[in-house]
Design a protein around this motif. Structure first.
Motif, PDB file in Angstrom:
ATOM      1  N   MET A   1      52.359  -4.830 -13.094  1.00 43.82           N
ATOM      2  CA  MET A   1      51.585  -3.342 -12.892  1.00 43.82           C
ATOM      3  C   MET A   1      52.364  -2.386 -13.865  1.00 43.82           C
ATOM      4  SD  MET A   1      49.019  -2.112 -11.442  1.00 43.82           S
ATOM      5  CE  MET A   1      48.556  -3.185 -10.479  1.00 43.82           C
ATOM      6  N   ASP A   2      53.619  -2.534 -13.839  1.00 50.64           N
ATOM      7  CA  ASP A   2      54.357  -1.370 -14.601  1.00 50.64           C
ATOM      8  C   ASP A   2      54.055  -1.296 -16.082  1.00 50.64           C
ATOM      9  OD1 ASP A   2      55.709  -0.427 -12.214  1.00 50.64           O
ATOM     10  OD2 ASP A   2      57.338  -1.668 -12.508  1.00 50.64           O
ATOM     11  N   ALA A   3      53.996  -2.477 -16.382  1.00 54.09           N
ATOM     12  CA  ALA A   3      53.784  -2.766 -18.014  1.00 54.09           C
ATOM     13  C   ALA A   3      52.045  -2.348 -18.201  1.00 54.09           C
ATOM     14  CB  ALA A   3      53.715  -4.382 -18.170  1.00 54.09           C
ATOM     15  N   LEU A   4      51.177  -2.317 -17.256  1.00 58.14           N
ATOM     16  CA  LEU A   4      49.999  -1.932 -17.518  1.00 58.14           C
ATOM     17  C   LEU A   4      50.138  -0.445 -17.646  1.00 58.14           C
ATOM     18  CD1 LEU A   4      47.006  -2.289 -17.831  1.00 58.14           C
ATOM     19  CD2 LEU A   4      46.674  -2.453 -15.341  1.00 58.14           C
ATOM     20  N   ARG A   5      50.838   0.108 -16.486  1.00 60.51           N
ATOM     21  CA  ARG A   5      50.712   1.651 -16.458  1.00 60.51           C
ATOM     22  C   ARG A   5      51.421   2.237 -17.829  1.00 60.51           C
ATOM     23  NH1 ARG A   5      53.234   0.814 -11.129  1.00 60.51           N
ATOM     24  NH2 ARG A   5      51.516   1.225  -9.479  1.00 60.51           N
ATOM     25  N   TYR A   6      52.606   1.569 -18.141  1.00 62.33           N
ATOM     26  CA  TYR A   6      53.202   1.977 -19.336  1.00 62.33           C
ATOM     27  C   TYR A   6      52.160   1.839 -20.745  1.00 62.33           C
ATOM     28  CZ  TYR A   6      56.332   2.055 -23.275  1.00 62.33           C
ATOM     29  OH  TYR A   6      57.226   2.500 -24.434  1.00 62.33           O
ATOM     30  N   LEU A   7      51.419   0.630 -20.588  1.00 60.63           N
ATOM     31  CA  LEU A   7      50.461   0.461 -21.883  1.00 60.63           C
ATOM     32  C   LEU A   7      49.421   1.668 -21.777  1.00 60.63           C
ATOM     33  CD1 LEU A   7      48.987  -1.120 -24.127  1.00 60.63           C
ATOM     34  CD2 LEU A   7      47.881  -2.382 -22.015  1.00 60.63           C
ATOM     35  N   ILE A   8      48.992   2.067 -20.747  1.00 58.12           N
ATOM     36  CA  ILE A   8      48.079   3.052 -20.699  1.00 58.12           C
ATOM     37  C   ILE A   8      48.690   4.519 -20.994  1.00 58.12           C
ATOM     38  CG2 ILE A   8      46.564   4.513 -18.827  1.00 58.12           C
ATOM     39  CD1 ILE A   8      45.992   1.903 -17.430  1.00 58.12           C
ATOM     40  N   ILE A  10      50.899   5.459 -22.885  1.00 62.44           N
ATOM     41  CA  ILE A  10      51.157   5.455 -24.419  1.00 62.44           C
ATOM     42  C   ILE A  10      49.999   5.542 -25.310  1.00 62.44           C
ATOM     43  CG2 ILE A  10      53.708   4.854 -23.903  1.00 62.44           C
ATOM     44  CD1 ILE A  10      52.839   2.245 -25.715  1.00 62.44           C
ATOM     45  N   GLN A  11      48.830   5.077 -24.863  1.00 61.19           N
ATOM     46  CA  GLN A  11      47.804   5.182 -25.626  1.00 61.19           C
ATOM     47  C   GLN A  11      47.714   6.330 -26.552  1.00 61.19           C
ATOM     48  OE1 GLN A  11      44.326   4.231 -23.112  1.00 61.19           O
ATOM     49  NE2 GLN A  11      44.512   1.830 -23.640  1.00 61.19           N
ATOM     50  N   GLY A  12      47.061   6.227 -27.839  1.00 60.13           N
ATOM     51  CA  GLY A  12      46.748   7.229 -28.753  1.00 60.13           C
ATOM     52  C   GLY A  12      48.135   7.708 -29.354  1.00 60.13           C
ATOM     53  N   THR A  13      49.186   7.076 -29.193  1.00 57.54           N
ATOM     54  CA  THR A  13      50.700   7.508 -29.792  1.00 57.54           C
ATOM     55  C   THR A  13      50.950   6.524 -30.958  1.00 57.54           C
ATOM     56  OG1 THR A  13      51.863   6.049 -28.219  1.00 57.54           O
ATOM     57  CG2 THR A  13      51.438   8.371 -27.514  1.00 57.54           C
ATOM     58  N   ASP A  14      52.093   6.053 -31.065  1.00 62.91           N
ATOM     59  CA  ASP A  14      52.546   5.289 -32.216  1.00 62.91           C
ATOM     60  C   ASP A  14      51.884   3.957 -32.210  1.00 62.91           C
ATOM     61  OD1 ASP A  14      54.194   4.964 -34.540  1.00 62.91           O
ATOM     62  OD2 ASP A  14      55.204   3.132 -32.990  1.00 62.91           O
ATOM     63  N   ASN A  15      51.360   3.487 -33.328  1.00 63.88           N
ATOM     64  CA  ASN A  15      50.948   2.270 -33.345  1.00 63.88           C
ATOM     65  C   ASN A  15      51.553   1.211 -32.837  1.00 63.88           C
ATOM     66  OD1 ASN A  15      49.425   0.018 -34.932  1.00 63.88           O
ATOM     67  ND2 ASN A  15      47.764   0.857 -34.219  1.00 63.88           N
ATOM     68  N   ARG A  16      52.517   0.954 -33.536  1.00 62.58           N
ATOM     69  CA  ARG A  16      53.469   0.078 -33.278  1.00 62.58           C
ATOM     70  C   ARG A  16      54.087  -0.170 -32.152  1.00 62.58           C
ATOM     71  NH1 ARG A  16      57.937   0.023 -37.960  1.00 62.58           N
ATOM     72  NH2 ARG A  16      58.650  -1.653 -36.885  1.00 62.58           N
ATOM     73  N   GLN A  17      54.373   1.031 -31.283  1.00 65.07           N
ATOM     74  CA  GLN A  17      54.760   0.936 -30.003  1.00 65.07           C
ATOM     75  C   GLN A  17      53.558   0.539 -29.032  1.00 65.07           C
ATOM     76  OE1 GLN A  17      55.964   5.015 -28.691  1.00 65.07           O
ATOM     77  NE2 GLN A  17      56.962   4.041 -26.769  1.00 65.07           N
ATOM     78  N   GLU A  18      52.376   0.996 -29.405  1.00 61.62           N
ATOM     79  CA  GLU A  18      51.314   0.529 -28.348  1.00 61.62           C
ATOM     80  C   GLU A  18      51.261  -1.199 -28.426  1.00 61.62           C
ATOM     81  OE1 GLU A  18      47.566   2.853 -28.057  1.00 61.62           O
ATOM     82  OE2 GLU A  18      48.178   3.559 -29.861  1.00 61.62           O
ATOM     83  N   ILE A  19      51.294  -1.575 -29.898  1.00 60.12           N
ATOM     84  CA  ILE A  19      51.249  -2.879 -29.956  1.00 60.12           C
ATOM     85  C   ILE A  19      52.143  -3.648 -29.100  1.00 60.12           C
ATOM     86  CG2 ILE A  19      51.497  -5.058 -31.597  1.00 60.12           C
ATOM     87  CD1 ILE A  19      50.044  -3.134 -33.777  1.00 60.12           C
ATOM     88  N   SER A  20      53.581  -3.190 -29.324  1.00 66.09           N
ATOM     89  CA  SER A  20      54.600  -3.830 -28.565  1.00 66.09           C
ATOM     90  C   SER A  20      54.276  -3.715 -26.914  1.00 66.09           C
ATOM     91  CB  SER A  20      55.895  -2.976 -28.897  1.00 66.09           C
ATOM     92  OG  SER A  20      56.930  -3.585 -28.198  1.00 66.09           O
ATOM     93  N   ALA A  21      53.761  -2.707 -26.534  1.00 67.93           N
ATOM     94  CA  ALA A  21      53.456  -2.506 -25.147  1.00 67.93           C
ATOM     95  C   ALA A  21      52.450  -3.326 -24.637  1.00 67.93           C
ATOM     96  CB  ALA A  21      53.265  -0.920 -24.886  1.00 67.93           C
ATOM     97  N   LEU A  22      51.332  -3.339 -25.471  1.00 69.60           N
ATOM     98  CA  LEU A  22      50.166  -4.390 -25.214  1.00 69.60           C
ATOM     99  C   LEU A  22      50.749  -5.913 -25.166  1.00 69.60           C
ATOM    100  CD1 LEU A  22      47.315  -4.791 -25.009  1.00 69.60           C
ATOM    101  CD2 LEU A  22      47.141  -5.012 -27.494  1.00 69.60           C
ATOM    102  N   LEU A  23      51.448  -6.228 -26.111  1.00 64.33           N
ATOM    103  CA  LEU A  23      52.083  -7.703 -26.078  1.00 64.33           C
ATOM    104  C   LEU A  23      52.959  -8.093 -24.787  1.00 64.33           C
ATOM    105  CD1 LEU A  23      52.644  -8.274 -30.028  1.00 64.33           C
ATOM    106  CD2 LEU A  23      50.692  -9.053 -28.580  1.00 64.33           C
ATOM    107  N   ASP A  24      53.637  -7.088 -24.540  1.00 65.85           N
ATOM    108  CA  ASP A  24      54.441  -6.962 -23.478  1.00 65.85           C
ATOM    109  C   ASP A  24      53.797  -7.327 -22.128  1.00 65.85           C
ATOM    110  OD1 ASP A  24      57.277  -7.121 -21.987  1.00 65.85           O
ATOM    111  OD2 ASP A  24      56.069  -5.254 -21.234  1.00 65.85           O
ATOM    112  N   TYR A  25      52.760  -6.340 -22.120  1.00 68.24           N
ATOM    113  CA  TYR A  25      51.643  -6.672 -20.764  1.00 68.24           C
ATOM    114  C   TYR A  25      51.033  -7.964 -20.842  1.00 68.24           C
ATOM    115  CZ  TYR A  25      47.379  -6.144 -18.197  1.00 68.24           C
ATOM    116  OH  TYR A  25      46.031  -6.640 -17.488  1.00 68.24           O
TER     117      TYR A  25
END
Length: 223
Positions: A1-8, A10-25
């Motif tokens: 759940m924390d991973a999902l919250r974090y993913l949401i 940071i949406q619209g920020t750094d692309n690489r950071q978003e990809i990393s968060a998505l893969l972690d989720y």
């Protein structure tokens, strides 16, 4: 759940950071699903499903988890596509979550499992557990054990009639064979049995029956 919250968050920020968060989720959610899937299999081996209330409750939990999957994969697919990743790489395999699905089929009403089946299939998610029954290899093993046990007991009865006074060596051999036969029959008898001969020897189930017959003489103890 924390991973999902974090993913949401940071949406619209750094692309690489978003990809990393998505893969972690994705990794953490898959680990969660696989843990429950494995637990279903282990529960059968441990005999937990012999409790009707436990099995019913766990099937309802499996239903809730499966019901959440369409939304989960819809999010993954859309995010993979938005971030330029191949959505096909996030798809589950065709036999995924079959254990949970079989729990739902076994313990929940037909209308609920039918609705869930249609929901998953409509979202192109695996429905292998709904469509294919599990083969009960354990039952066949128990049948073979029972047949083995009965066969040897019949042989032992015939030997007892033909040779009522065996030698000491023959008696030990007969006792070992009889213990194995009783253990085979005990494998199909429900219930829990545990014996302790010494600090080094402790057994349960069918092995416990073998130990009782081999190390003691039940008939003599009763007599």
């Amino acid at each position: 759940m924390d991973a999902l919250r974090y993913l949401i968050s940071i949406q619209g920020t750094d692309n690489r950071q978003e990809i990393s968060a998505l893969l972690d989720y994705q990794q953490k959610s898959l680990k969660h699903f696989n843990y429950i899937e494995e637990f279903v299999g282990n529960s059968d081996l441990l005999g937990a499903r012999e409790s009707a209330k436990w099995a019913q409750g766990f099937a309802e939990d499996c239903y809730s988890v499966l019901e959440a999957m369409p939304g989960h994969w819809e999010l993954l697919r859309s995010e993979f596509e938005r971030l330029g990743l191949n959505p096909a790489t996030c798809e589950p395999i065709s036999t995924a979550f079959a254990n949970m699905q079989r729990m739902v089929v076994a313990y929940l009403p037909r209308e609920k499992r039918k609705a869930l089946y249609q929901q998953l299939k409509g979202e192109s998610l695996p429905v292998f557990g709904f469509e294919k029954k599990a083969k009960n290899y354990m039952s066949m093993n128990k049948v073979m054990s029972f047949v083995f046990g009965v066969s040897f007991i019949i042989v032992m009865l015939l030997i007892a009639l033909l040779k009522p006074e065996p030698s000491e060596f023959q008696y030990k051999v007969f006792r070992a064979v009889l213990a194995l036969a009783c253990g085979g029959i005990g494998a199909v008898i429900p219930g829990i049995l545990e014996v302790k001969v010494s600090k080094a020897i402790k057994a349960g189930g069918a092995i416990a029956i073998f130990v009782i017959v081999y190390f003691w003489n039940p008939a003599k103890m009763i007599g």
